[in-house]
Motif scaffolding. Sequence first.
Motif, PDB file in Angstrom:
ATOM      1  N   MET A 166       0.823  -1.204   0.000  1.00  0.00           N
ATOM      2  CA  MET A 166       0.000   0.000   0.000  1.00  0.00           C
ATOM      3  C   MET A 166       0.860   1.258   0.000  1.00  0.00           C
ATOM      4  O   MET A 166       0.410   2.321  -0.401  1.00  0.00           O
ATOM      5  CB  MET A 166      -0.933  -0.005   1.218  1.00  0.00           C
ATOM      6  N   LEU A 180      -9.118  -2.681   3.210  1.00  0.00           N
ATOM      7  CA  LEU A 180      -7.979  -3.117   2.404  1.00  0.00           C
ATOM      8  C   LEU A 180      -6.727  -2.341   2.779  1.00  0.00           C
ATOM      9  O   LEU A 180      -5.638  -2.908   2.910  1.00  0.00           O
ATOM     10  CB  LEU A 180      -8.298  -2.919   0.919  1.00  0.00           C
ATOM     11  N   ASP A 202       0.204  -6.047   3.938  1.00  0.00           N
ATOM     12  CA  ASP A 202       0.703  -5.841   2.580  1.00  0.00           C
ATOM     13  C   ASP A 202       0.880  -7.152   1.822  1.00  0.00           C
ATOM     14  O   ASP A 202       0.849  -7.172   0.584  1.00  0.00           O
ATOM     15  CB  ASP A 202       2.037  -5.098   2.614  1.00  0.00           C
ATOM     16  N   LEU A 261      -1.967  -7.766  -0.563  1.00  0.00           N
ATOM     17  CA  LEU A 261      -2.315  -6.792  -1.587  1.00  0.00           C
ATOM     18  C   LEU A 261      -2.040  -7.261  -3.020  1.00  0.00           C
ATOM     19  O   LEU A 261      -2.839  -6.965  -3.922  1.00  0.00           O
ATOM     20  CB  LEU A 261      -1.586  -5.469  -1.318  1.00  0.00           C
ATOM     21  N   TRP A 288      -8.800  -7.970  -2.856  1.00  0.00           N
ATOM     22  CA  TRP A 288      -9.285  -6.614  -3.062  1.00  0.00           C
ATOM     23  C   TRP A 288     -10.810  -6.534  -2.946  1.00  0.00           C
ATOM     24  O   TRP A 288     -11.510  -7.537  -3.053  1.00  0.00           O
ATOM     25  CB  TRP A 288      -8.847  -6.117  -4.439  1.00  0.00           C
TER      26      TRP A 288
END
Length: 640
Positions: A230, A435, A440, A443, A449
């Motif tokens: 992120m 989210l 991480d 991700l 997602w």
Amino acid sequence: MKRGFRRLAAPGLAVALALAAYGFARLPSVSGDERAALASRFRFERLPLAERPGTGRTARSRRPVNPGLEHLAGWISTVGAGVALFDLDGDGLSNDVVTVDPRTDAVFLAPAPTGPARFPPCALEPAPLPYDPATMAPMGALPGDLDEDGRLDVLVYYWGRSPVAFLRRGEGFEPAEVIDPPEEWYSNAATFADLDGDGHPDLVVGNYFPEGSRVLDARATSGGAMQASMSRAFNGGRDRLLVWKPPAEDAPIRFEDQSGSLDEEVLRGWTLAVGAADLDGDQLPELYVAHDFGPDRLLHNRSEPGRLRFALLEGRRGLWTPASCVLGRDSFKGMGVDFGDLNGDGLFDIYVSNIAQEYALEESHFVWLSTGRPERMKDGIAPYVDGGEALGLSRSGWAWDCRLADFDNDGVAEALQATGFARGAINRWPELHELAMGNDALLPRPAAWLRMGPRDDLSGAAHVPFFARARNGRYVDLSRELGLDVPQVSRGIAIGDTDGDGDLDFALANQWEASWLYRNDAPRAGSFLGLHLLLSLEPGAPTRATAGPAIPEGTRARPAVGAEVTLRLGDRKLVAQVDGGSGHSGKRSADVHFGLGDHPRDHELELEVRWRAPGGAGRRETLRLLPGWHTVVLGTEDRR
């Protein structure tokens, strides 16, 4: 009595501290009378841009995507609207528009709606070059003279393939490859800049998804990875630095890929915007690369003709400075970039869009103010501090292109932004917050997602903020007073004087809806100096200046990308450059414009122009011009 006092003392102190903190945190306000007085200086008329000239394609509101990204189709479908203002027909006015419309994936040219229809809208189609509309889509268009024949061409950048140069041939355009054979790129930004100082514009292309992602291929059985973090994602598409080379018999344009001059971690950010400007006065442009999901990059240019070399710069953190407000160390979602002097020191500052919406990710927009010590770049230090909050420019919404321009010609720049993400009926911010706070490690996996479908909304009720500077030095958003608070999801902003009246207009590219041109009818605009600044293509030509925007007949010249202008106005030093396409998907015209306030229209101005001639020799010329529009053809003569 004493015990009662003691019981009340602690709660009373807490209330007092809370009230003090509230007063400290409240933003300085501007009275209604001052807002009205500021707004009275501006007036815009909204005019529709031309749409879909005979493409034969059905309009849509989302894209087919890789099956592994199907639940994210709404997210993937949020880029692709672009607009540029330029002078296609050589009349000296930036009254021609190239628009990218994601509803039909059409790229087309048309006259600006502020004047007569001088030619019918025409589409730019890449055929006979390889192009599959089922897996490729245009993302932006960048005007420029790629083959240096004195006529403007258009470069179009895409998701799914490398850019295509549409070269002007007769009354039409001929597509040519920039990279041959073409490659699978996912480009979101591009700009021209003379990176190596040889007097020829090079090309910077900012890429987003990595090569091989097959993002728009609904038949794919692999691909589709997302960001690795992120805040520190370095697994994106490889940015490209393409150095101009002389044309060959079988290649009217040639570029050499010198991207290897940068580290892979710098190249592999998820790029949404790029900007180029000479920040230290050596006539070599620095690069600002705005990265989604990771730190932005400021690159100090140390190149030589034919050989690129850049050094990564970072700011210095003070005791009270958050790490994310240090240039090069941020974790925000960089989406747009522009240059202008906001602190009046005669040096460019850098305006950067992020996400800054209340009850959203609540990052902040940056205004990197110059500290006045550009020599520190030689030591790897970015000599900038963030002044966004102090100037009132740190907050608005989910922003993309950002622009600094003087719309009322008072000598002080206004600021505006393209804002919004996806319009729908179901608010998906809670899922996006979830989210953003997750691990991480999840991700890169699309399945982790949020779901974004056609009815989902993220910042869909946005409007275009228009910031003007108040007496207290802070900027205030006047969009409501100016009628600009119409909800629209926008991406690109182009700036130019389309009707030649001396005040700047702007075009707005909207995502999945109509795009617009805002004609500026400022009721009390000050005087101005406008320069149609070109570089001669004739060896040994002297510099020539003529009154008015029209290009002298028989002139062979191209936009003088990167040329710098310094103007003395009383005790102020105003600076500007011929911009080569900085930003996200909006491209300002190649003209230079200064607002002069109450400077008498019959009093000459002294200005200095600096540029590089072909071959790399630095040139400098002092001109004395009256306010108004002028065409200046910069010379190539050898003065040694």
